[in-house]
Motif scaffolding. Structure first.
Motif, mmCIF file in Angstrom:
data_model
loop_
_atom_site.group_PDB
_atom_site.id
_atom_site.type_symbol
_atom_site.label_atom_id
_atom_site.label_comp_id
_atom_site.label_asym_id
_atom_site.label_seq_id
_atom_site.Cartn_x
_atom_site.Cartn_y
_atom_site.Cartn_z
ATOM 1 N N MET A 1 0.854 -1.192 0.000
ATOM 2 C CA MET A 1 0.000 0.000 0.000
ATOM 3 C C MET A 1 0.894 1.248 0.000
ATOM 4 N N PRO A 2 0.672 2.194 -0.909
ATOM 5 C CA PRO A 2 1.504 3.396 -0.934
ATOM 6 C C PRO A 2 1.306 4.241 0.320
ATOM 7 N N ALA A 3 2.321 5.043 0.650
ATOM 8 C CA ALA A 3 2.230 5.935 1.804
ATOM 9 C C ALA A 3 1.194 7.021 1.544
ATOM 10 N N PRO A 4 0.563 7.533 2.598
ATOM 11 C CA PRO A 4 -0.415 8.618 2.411
ATOM 12 C C PRO A 4 0.206 9.825 1.712
ATOM 13 N N ARG A 5 -0.610 10.500 0.914
ATOM 14 C CA ARG A 5 -0.187 11.694 0.200
ATOM 15 C C ARG A 5 -1.001 12.892 0.667
ATOM 16 N N PHE A 6 -0.359 14.039 0.685
ATOM 17 C CA PHE A 6 -0.966 15.306 1.128
ATOM 18 C C PHE A 6 -1.013 16.238 -0.074
ATOM 19 N N ILE A 7 -2.212 16.684 -0.464
ATOM 20 C CA ILE A 7 -2.372 17.589 -1.596
ATOM 21 C C ILE A 7 -2.561 19.013 -1.081
ATOM 22 N N GLY A 8 -1.801 19.959 -1.633
ATOM 23 C CA GLY A 8 -1.924 21.344 -1.196
ATOM 24 C C GLY A 8 -1.490 22.316 -2.270
ATOM 25 N N ALA B 1 -6.972 13.320 -6.277
ATOM 26 C CA ALA B 1 -7.020 12.336 -5.191
ATOM 27 C C ALA B 1 -7.580 11.010 -5.674
ATOM 28 N N GLY B 2 -8.654 11.055 -6.459
ATOM 29 C CA GLY B 2 -9.229 9.815 -6.981
ATOM 30 C C GLY B 2 -8.262 9.054 -7.853
ATOM 31 N N GLU B 3 -7.444 9.778 -8.603
ATOM 32 C CA GLU B 3 -6.437 9.134 -9.448
ATOM 33 C C GLU B 3 -5.331 8.503 -8.606
ATOM 34 N N LEU B 4 -4.903 9.209 -7.561
ATOM 35 C CA LEU B 4 -3.773 8.730 -6.759
ATOM 36 C C LEU B 4 -4.099 7.461 -5.979
ATOM 37 N N VAL B 5 -5.373 7.249 -5.659
ATOM 38 C CA VAL B 5 -5.726 6.052 -4.889
ATOM 39 C C VAL B 5 -6.369 4.986 -5.775
ATOM 40 N N ALA B 6 -6.180 5.088 -7.081
ATOM 41 C CA ALA B 6 -6.795 4.116 -7.996
ATOM 42 C C ALA B 6 -6.428 2.677 -7.632
ATOM 43 N N ARG B 7 -5.215 2.466 -7.140
ATOM 44 C CA ARG B 7 -4.774 1.128 -6.756
ATOM 45 C C ARG B 7 -4.729 0.939 -5.245
ATOM 46 N N GLY B 8 -5.391 1.841 -4.540
ATOM 47 C CA GLY B 8 -5.423 1.760 -3.086
ATOM 48 C C GLY B 8 -4.603 2.863 -2.449
ATOM 49 N N GLY B 9 -4.885 3.129 -1.188
ATOM 50 C CA GLY B 9 -4.143 4.130 -0.454
ATOM 51 C C GLY B 9 -5.044 5.228 0.068
ATOM 52 N N VAL B 10 -4.415 6.240 0.643
ATOM 53 C CA VAL B 10 -5.149 7.344 1.242
ATOM 54 C C VAL B 10 -4.517 8.657 0.817
ATOM 55 N N VAL B 11 -5.360 9.637 0.533
ATOM 56 C CA VAL B 11 -4.929 10.981 0.158
ATOM 57 C C VAL B 11 -5.671 11.975 1.037
ATOM 58 N N TYR B 12 -4.944 12.981 1.481
ATOM 59 C CA TYR B 12 -5.501 14.032 2.332
ATOM 60 C C TYR B 12 -5.434 15.354 1.578
ATOM 61 N N SER B 13 -6.576 16.006 1.433
ATOM 62 C CA SER B 13 -6.643 17.320 0.787
ATOM 63 C C SER B 13 -7.414 18.258 1.700
ATOM 64 N N MET C 1 -9.160 5.710 0.322
ATOM 65 C CA MET C 1 -9.754 6.717 1.200
ATOM 66 C C MET C 1 -9.253 8.090 0.803
ATOM 67 N N VAL C 2 -10.179 9.037 0.691
ATOM 68 C CA VAL C 2 -9.866 10.437 0.444
ATOM 69 C C VAL C 2 -10.419 11.233 1.620
ATOM 70 N N VAL C 3 -9.569 12.001 2.282
ATOM 71 C CA VAL C 3 -9.968 12.794 3.433
ATOM 72 C C VAL C 3 -9.885 14.269 3.057
ATOM 73 N N LEU C 4 -10.972 14.981 3.286
ATOM 74 C CA LEU C 4 -11.084 16.388 2.927
ATOM 75 C C LEU C 4 -11.244 17.234 4.180
ATOM 76 N N GLY C 5 -11.018 18.537 4.040
ATOM 77 C CA GLY C 5 -11.269 19.477 5.124
ATOM 78 C C GLY C 5 -12.744 19.828 5.177
ATOM 79 N N GLY C 6 -13.047 21.111 5.185
ATOM 80 C CA GLY C 6 -14.432 21.557 5.247
ATOM 81 C C GLY C 6 -14.528 22.830 6.039
ATOM 82 N N GLY C 7 -15.533 22.926 6.923
ATOM 83 C CA GLY C 7 -15.690 24.106 7.745
ATOM 84 C C GLY C 7 -14.611 24.181 8.824
#
Length: 373
Positions: A1-8, A113-125, A282-288
């Motif tokens: 499983m790839p390491a989590p990625r942080f998008i910013g 994010a959807g592209e980065l986890v195509a083969r599994g993993g987690v991305v945080y944006s 898994m894709v984790v997003l921020g929000g309010g």
């Protein structure tokens, strides 16, 4: 499983909704700086967010709305007709220099994010989570709806069943409008009862995969723990998703000015940790989130939870200096931070007996779930 990625992106450091808007505060830049100061965000984990182009945005938003949004950014003006038709140039959705580019960058992050986890993993944006945006208008500080694009990107990249979980203090009306009738998308939302946009009733069902739990003002960690154990996890597990999108809005914590819930950041981190094993993507997003210190601390802890970091009892000097440098000017005065806002990452737990409204709401939804299953 790839390491989590942080998008910013640096666009969030240099843009603001205006001097008196709740989103005048720094948020994503604080998370990035704090995570780096803690040694949790090496260069290999960081991904620069692209900016979504209009043809990509047309998959959910109307072309005339996107054109109006771009024109408002270019001219820094809106007509009365544009304001009435698209809700641009209002107190909630003001004209500001990056009003198209900033949300389009958040959508670009969700698409990536959807592209980065195509083969599994987690991305945080953390810039994502703008869950109120509608196809033809801005809504609730949200010009575009990047969670909708995160779900669609996951679908485009191999996911068939997506669970969307939203723990923001406000109901995700835009996401529900997009997917309430889609049996392959499960929507679970906890939000403060009676708070804007005043949607997300307990009885809303859509195609049978909409699960809304309004929670009372004053809800604590114990309320959320029961909701997590008795509603969120069983519903998501029964749905058997191959991807999860978690909107992790930070406005349900005690210090936030835009809600009256009283969670600690521990409650959010517990949801992140518990959901992670339930799907390969898994894709984790921020929000309010409208207190710069509580948002920065909570969202940095989300990243720490995803990468398996140990939350320190006290922040090291480099990390504490990031929080001490923040300023928050309220309507009448500058806010002085409480000591724990600048010296620690973890809140003290906020415990109290589970409220009757939460118990009754869970019971009603569990009964419905039993009938559904």
């Amino acid at each position: 499983m790839p390491a989590p990625r942080f998008i910013g992106s640096e666009i969030y450091r240099h843009s603001s909704y205006g001097a008196w808007h709740p989103l005048r505060i720094p948020r994503v830049s604080t998370v990035k700086d704090l995570a780096r100061a803690l040694g949790w965000l090496p260069p290999s984990a960081f991904v620069q967010s692209p900016r979504a182009k209009p043809p990509a945005l047309w998959r959910f938003h109307r072309p005339d709305y996107i054109a109006a949004l771009q024109d408002a950014e270019r001219t820094q003006l809106v007509t009365a007709e544009t304001r009435a038709r698209y809700a641009l140039g209002t107190p909630s959705n003001p004209v500001f220099p990056e009003m198209y580019r900033r949300p389009a960058t958040a959508v670009g992050g969700s698409l990536l994010a959807g592209e980065l986890v195509a083969r599994g993993g987690v991305v945080y944006s953390p810039a994502g989570g703008t869950h109120h945006g509608m196809p033809d208008r801005a809504n609730g500080f949200c010009y575009l709806n990047d969670p909708v694009f995160a779900i669609r990107s996951l679908r485009d990249n191999g996911a068939t069943r997506v669970a969307y979980v939203d723990i923001d203090a406000h109901h995700p009306d835009g996401v529900e409008a997009a997917f309430a009738s889609d049996p392959d998308t499960c929507l679970v939302s906890t939000h403060e009862a009676g708070r804007w946009p005043r949607t997300g009733a307990l009885t809303d069902r859509g195609a049978g995969q909409v699960w809304n739990l309004p929670m009372p003002a004053g809800s604590t960690d114990d309320d959320m723990a029961m909701v997590l154990d008795q509603l969120i996890l069983p519903v998501v597990d029964d749905f058997r998703p191959d991807a999860i999108v978690l909107q992790c809005g930070a406005d349900a914590v005690a210090e936030d000015p835009q809600s009256r819930m009283t969670l600690s950041n521990n409650a959010h981190w517990a949801v992140v940790a518990a959901l992670r094993p339930l799907a390969p993507r898994m894709v984790v997003l921020g929000g309010g989130g409208y207190n710069p210190w509580s948002v920065g601390r909570l969202w940095t802890g989300v990243w720490g939870t995803l990468v398996g970091a140990e939350i320190p009892d006290r922040l090291p000097p480099a990390a504490a200096s990031v929080l001490r440098a923040l300023r928050w000017i309220g309507p009448q005065r500058e806010i002085t931070p409480q000591e724990h806002w600048t010296e620690t990452l973890r809140d003290a737990p906020r415990n109290a007996p589970v409220t009757e409204l939460v118990r009754d709401g869970i019971s009603a939804l569990v009964a419905r779930r039993s009938a559904w299953v």
